[in-house]
Design a protein around this motif. Structure first.
Motif, PDB file in Angstrom:
ATOM      1  N   THR A  65      35.032  32.525  43.923  1.00 22.75           N
ATOM      2  CA  THR A  65      35.988  31.457  43.611  1.00 22.75           C
ATOM      3  C   THR A  65      37.452  31.851  43.801  1.00 22.75           C
ATOM      4  OG1 THR A  65      35.988  32.109  41.271  1.00 22.75           O
ATOM      5  CG2 THR A  65      34.402  30.404  41.952  1.00 22.75           C
ATOM      6  N   ALA A  66      37.790  33.131  43.670  1.00 25.58           N
ATOM      7  CA  ALA A  66      39.200  33.541  43.697  1.00 25.58           C
ATOM      8  C   ALA A  66      39.752  33.518  45.120  1.00 25.58           C
ATOM      9  CB  ALA A  66      39.346  34.933  43.107  1.00 25.58           C
ATOM     10  N   ASN A  67      41.019  33.182  45.231  1.00 29.56           N
ATOM     11  CA  ASN A  67      41.705  33.232  46.524  1.00 29.56           C
ATOM     12  C   ASN A  67      42.313  34.605  46.786  1.00 29.56           C
ATOM     13  OD1 ASN A  67      41.251  30.488  47.219  1.00 29.56           O
ATOM     14  ND2 ASN A  67      42.916  29.875  45.837  1.00 29.56           N
ATOM     15  N   GLU A  68      42.504  35.361  45.699  1.00 32.28           N
ATOM     16  CA  GLU A  68      43.177  36.649  45.846  1.00 32.28           C
ATOM     17  C   GLU A  68      42.621  37.628  44.816  1.00 32.28           C
ATOM     18  OE1 GLU A  68      47.558  37.856  44.628  1.00 32.28           O
ATOM     19  OE2 GLU A  68      47.593  36.783  46.570  1.00 32.28           O
ATOM     20  N   VAL A  69      42.430  38.876  45.233  1.00 35.47           N
ATOM     21  CA  VAL A  69      42.011  39.965  44.350  1.00 35.47           C
ATOM     22  C   VAL A  69      42.847  41.200  44.676  1.00 35.47           C
ATOM     23  CG1 VAL A  69      40.132  41.543  43.736  1.00 35.47           C
ATOM     24  CG2 VAL A  69      39.645  39.117  44.065  1.00 35.47           C
ATOM     25  N   GLU A  70      43.489  41.761  43.675  1.00 35.55           N
ATOM     26  CA  GLU A  70      44.335  42.950  43.863  1.00 35.55           C
ATOM     27  C   GLU A  70      45.396  42.726  44.938  1.00 35.55           C
ATOM     28  OE1 GLU A  70      44.447  45.906  42.212  1.00 35.55           O
ATOM     29  OE2 GLU A  70      42.952  45.187  40.770  1.00 35.55           O
ATOM     30  N   GLY A  71      45.913  41.496  44.989  1.00 37.32           N
ATOM     31  CA  GLY A  71      46.953  41.185  45.961  1.00 37.32           C
ATOM     32  C   GLY A  71      46.455  41.008  47.382  1.00 37.32           C
ATOM     33  N   LEU A  72      45.137  41.003  47.561  1.00 36.62           N
ATOM     34  CA  LEU A  72      44.544  40.845  48.889  1.00 36.62           C
ATOM     35  C   LEU A  72      43.861  39.489  48.986  1.00 36.62           C
ATOM     36  CD1 LEU A  72      42.840  44.347  49.137  1.00 36.62           C
ATOM     37  CD2 LEU A  72      44.851  43.609  50.452  1.00 36.62           C
ATOM     38  N   PRO A  73      43.846  38.876  50.184  1.00 37.22           N
ATOM     39  CA  PRO A  73      43.087  37.630  50.346  1.00 37.22           C
ATOM     40  C   PRO A  73      41.615  37.888  50.051  1.00 37.22           C
ATOM     41  CG  PRO A  73      44.550  37.994  52.224  1.00 37.22           C
ATOM     42  CD  PRO A  73      44.569  39.262  51.417  1.00 37.22           C
ATOM     43  N   ALA A  74      41.005  37.026  49.261  1.00 32.12           N
ATOM     44  CA  ALA A  74      39.583  37.152  48.924  1.00 32.12           C
ATOM     45  C   ALA A  74      38.773  36.157  49.747  1.00 32.12           C
ATOM     46  CB  ALA A  74      39.370  36.911  47.437  1.00 32.12           C
ATOM     47  N   TRP A  75      37.510  36.535  49.996  1.00 35.65           N
ATOM     48  CA  TRP A  75      36.617  35.714  50.818  1.00 35.65           C
ATOM     49  C   TRP A  75      35.406  35.333  49.979  1.00 35.65           C
ATOM     50  CZ3 TRP A  75      38.782  34.800  55.572  1.00 35.65           C
ATOM     51  CH2 TRP A  75      39.828  35.651  55.930  1.00 35.65           C
ATOM     52  N   PRO A  76      34.916  34.116  50.131  1.00 34.17           N
ATOM     53  CA  PRO A  76      33.831  33.661  49.260  1.00 34.17           C
ATOM     54  C   PRO A  76      32.466  34.279  49.571  1.00 34.17           C
ATOM     55  CG  PRO A  76      34.387  31.957  50.846  1.00 34.17           C
ATOM     56  CD  PRO A  76      35.423  33.025  50.990  1.00 34.17           C
ATOM     57  N   SER A  77      32.287  34.817  50.798  1.00 31.39           N
ATOM     58  CA  SER A  77      30.977  35.345  51.181  1.00 31.39           C
ATOM     59  C   SER A  77      31.146  36.237  52.402  1.00 31.39           C
ATOM     60  CB  SER A  77      30.015  34.209  51.509  1.00 31.39           C
ATOM     61  OG  SER A  77      30.465  33.512  52.662  1.00 31.39           O
ATOM     62  N   PHE A  78      30.088  36.956  52.746  1.00 27.26           N
ATOM     63  CA  PHE A  78      30.107  37.750  53.968  1.00 27.26           C
ATOM     64  C   PHE A  78      30.230  36.844  55.188  1.00 27.26           C
ATOM     65  CE2 PHE A  78      28.499  41.206  51.343  1.00 27.26           C
ATOM     66  CZ  PHE A  78      29.077  42.316  51.935  1.00 27.26           C
TER      67      PHE A  78
END
Length: 476
Positions: A51-64
Motif C-alpha cells: 500500500t505504501a508509496n514510499e519506504v525509507e525515502g525510496l519509491p515503493a512498489w506494490p508487487s514484483f
C-alpha cells in the motif's frame, strides 16, 4: 550456466528488492536498507509494499510484477506462511531470494511450510538462500546485513549456518584484520546447500581461503566430493556446531539440522585437508594465519620463539609441543651469531630466545631485528615473536614498542621472497590505551602479511592447523 554465473546476483546484485520493510516503523527490512546505504551500495533498491508509496525515502512498489526490471536479489523478511506466496508472485522477476524469516524446518511444525517454500522456489526458477538466516556480506558488491563492517575487500570467503555467528565472524574478524570476499548466512539450507557456495568460493578468483560454520550434514556427500576433487587447491577451515549429543539437540532447534557423526566429519577432514577447529576464536585465528601466510612446498616442522618474558616462552613451548610442533634446535652458526651479540645478563639465546624488556632498552630495541633475521634462516622453522606490550610500553622515555614493530616489519619485507613463516603475538592487559595501540599494530602487521595473535597458545593452534594443511598439500 556456471556456478559463478549462478551466484553473481547474490554477491554482486545490481538490483535489490526488499520485502518486509515498513512505511511506519523500523523492521528488519528497514534496517537492511539502511545498512545498504551506509555501506555505499550504488545499485537500485526496490522496496515492495502492498500500500505504501514510499519506504525509507525510496519509491515503493506494490508487487514484483510492478517492478521496473528483474531483481537480482531479494531480502525477504515476512511471516513464514507468506514466503511461498511471495516466491510464486516473483516468478520471472527475481533471480535469488534470501529468506530471513524463521518458523520453518527448525520448528516443531514448520516442515510443511518449508517444503512449500522449496516447491515455490522450484516452480518459479528462483534460488533461495535460507530460510532462517540474516543475509549476505559482500564488500566488493557493497552489500551487508550488519552495522559498521570493514569496507575493504579481501580473500576470505565464509559460509555460516548461523546468522548471529555470521555477525560475530564479520565484526570480530574485522578487529583481527580479516578481509572478506564474502560471508553468507545460510540457515536451514532448504534450497541452496553449502556445497554449492563452496563450489562458488573454490572457483572465485577473489577468494583464497574458505571458512565453514556448519551444523548439518545436508548435502554432505556433495560437500565431501567437492572438497576431495579440490585436492587442497584452497585452504578450508571448518568450525562445526553440534559435535556433542547436547549440541546436536541445540542445532536441531536452531537450523533444523542433524549434525552427523564425529567419525564422518573426522574422515572428511583427513581425506580432504580441511582444518577442523573447536572454537570461534580458533576459527578466526586460523583464517588470519591462512590470509597472511602462503603454504610452501616444504611444510614447516618446528618453531623458533623470540620475545620478552621467560615464563611466556615456557608456556608457549608447552603449547606448541602439545600441538605437535617442537622448538627447533638452532643451527651452530645461528647460535654463534646470537652469542656474538653479547646481549645483557638475563638474556637467553638458546631457543626460546628470551631478552627481557629491560635488556632490550639498550639500543632502544633495534637489536631485535638482528635476532629475528638470524632466526629466519632455517626454512623448516616458523618464527614466532611475542611482545608483552604492557611491559614494553612502560619504558616511556624511548619508543621501544615502535622500534620492535619496525624491526619485525623490516625483516618481513626483506625476506618476502625467501620463504619461511613468521607470526607475531601481542600480549596486553586489557587497558584501553594499550588495546588501541595493539589494534593499530595488529592491523599494520596483518596488512604486511604477518598474522597476529593475542597469546602463544592461540598462535600454536592456528599454526598447527596451517602446518596440517601444508602436510596434506605435500602428500597430494
Amino acid at each position: 550456466m556456471t556456478i559463478l554465473d549462478t551466484f553473481e546476483p547474490l554477491f554482486f546484485p545490481r538490483t535489490i528488492a526488499v520485502v518486509g520493510a515498513s512505511a511506519t516503523s523500523i523492521s528488519g527490512g528497514n534496517r537492511f536498507i539502511r545498512h545498504l546505504r551506509n555501506y555505499g551500495y550504488d545499485g537500485q533498491i526496490w522496496p515492495i509494499h502492498p500500500t505504501a508509496n514510499e519506504v525509507e525515502g525510496l519509491p515503493a512498489w506494490p508487487s514484483f510484477a510492478a517492478l521496473p526490471g528483474v531483481a537480482d536479489y531479494a531480502y525477504v523478511a515476512v511471516g513464514a506462511s507468506a514466503v511461498a506466496r511471495v516466491l510464486r508472485e516473483a516468478r520471472g522477476r527475481l533471480k535469488i531470494a534470501q529468506v530471513m524469516s524463521s518458523g520453518f524446518g527448525e520448528t516443531e511444525d514448520g516442515d510443511a511450510i518449508q517444503e512449500d517454500l522449496v516447491a515455490a522456489a522450484r516452480e518459479s526458477a528462483i534460488r533461495v538462500v535460507g530460510p532462517n538466516c540474516l543475509g549476505i556480506h559482500s564488500p566488493r558488491g557493497r552489500v551487508t546485513f550488519t552495522e559498521l563492517p570493514d569496507p575493504t575487500p579481501g580473500g576470505v570467503g565464509v559460509i555460516s549456518q548461523s546468522g548471529g555467528l555470521g555477525v560475530d565472524i564479520i565484526r570480530r574478524g574485522k578487529s583481527r584484520g580479516l578481509r572478506y570476499s564474502g560471508v553468507v548466512t545460510v540457515g536451514n539450507c532448504a534450497d541452496v546447500r553449502p556445497h554449492e557456495l563452496l563450489d562458488y568460493y573454490l572457483q572465485s578468483p577473489e577468494t583464497q581461503v574458505i571458512g565453514l560454520y556448519l551444523e548439518s550434514a545436508r548435502g554432505g556427500r556433495q560437500l565431501f566430493e567437492r572438497l576431495r576433487a579440490a585436492r587442497g587447491a584452497k585452504p578450508v577451515v571448518l568450525l562445526r556446531g553440534g559435535s556433542t549429543q547436547e549440541g546436536q539437540g541445540a542445532a536441531a532447534s536452531h537450523t533444523g539440522a542433524l549434525a552427523g557423526s564425529d567419525a564422518a566429519w573426522t574422515a572428511l577432514c583427513e581425506q580432504t585437508g580441511v582444518v577442523a577447529v573447536e572454537t570461534l576464536d580458533a576459527f578466526l585465528d586460523t583464517l588470519v594465519a591462512f590470509q597472511c601466510l602462503q603454504p610452501g612446498p616444504r611444510p614447516f616442522e618446528s618453531v623458533a620463539l623470540f620475545g620478552n618474558g621467560g615464563g611466556a616462552s615456557v608456556l608457549g613451548t608447552d603449547a606448541f609441543a602439545r600441538r605437535g610442533i617442537p622448538l627447533t634446535r638452532l643451527a651452530p652458526d645461528t647460535l654463534a651469531f646470537l652469542e656474538a651479540l653479547n646481549l645483557p645478563p638475563g638474556s637467553s639465546v638458546r631457543n626460546p630466545v628470551d631478552v627481557p624488556a629491560g635488556s632490550l632498552q639498550e639500543g632502544e630495541g633495534r637489536v631485535a631485528g638482528r635476532i629475528i633475521e638470524a632466526l629466519t634462516h632455517d626454512p623448516r622453522a616458523a618464527v614466532v615473536i611475542h611482545i608483552n606490550m604492557t611491559v614494553v610500553l612502560s619504558f616511556r622515555h624511548i619508543d621501544l614498542l615502535g622500534n620492535l614493530m619496525r624491526s619485525v616489519l623490516a625483516v618481513k619485507q626483506a625476506r618476502a621472497n625467501a620463504g619461511g613463516q613468521m607470526a607475531l603475538v601481542l600480549r596486553s592487559d586489557g587497558e584501553p590505551e594499550v588495546e588501541q595501540i595493539k589494534r593499530d599494530d595488529r592491523l599494520r602487521a596483518v596488512a604486511s602479511g604477518i598474522p597476529v595473535f593475542d597469546d602463544l597458545p592461540q598462535a600454536a593452534t592456528a599454526l598447527a592447523g596451517f602446518a596440517r594443511f601444508e602436510r596434506f598439500r605435500a602428500r597430494t
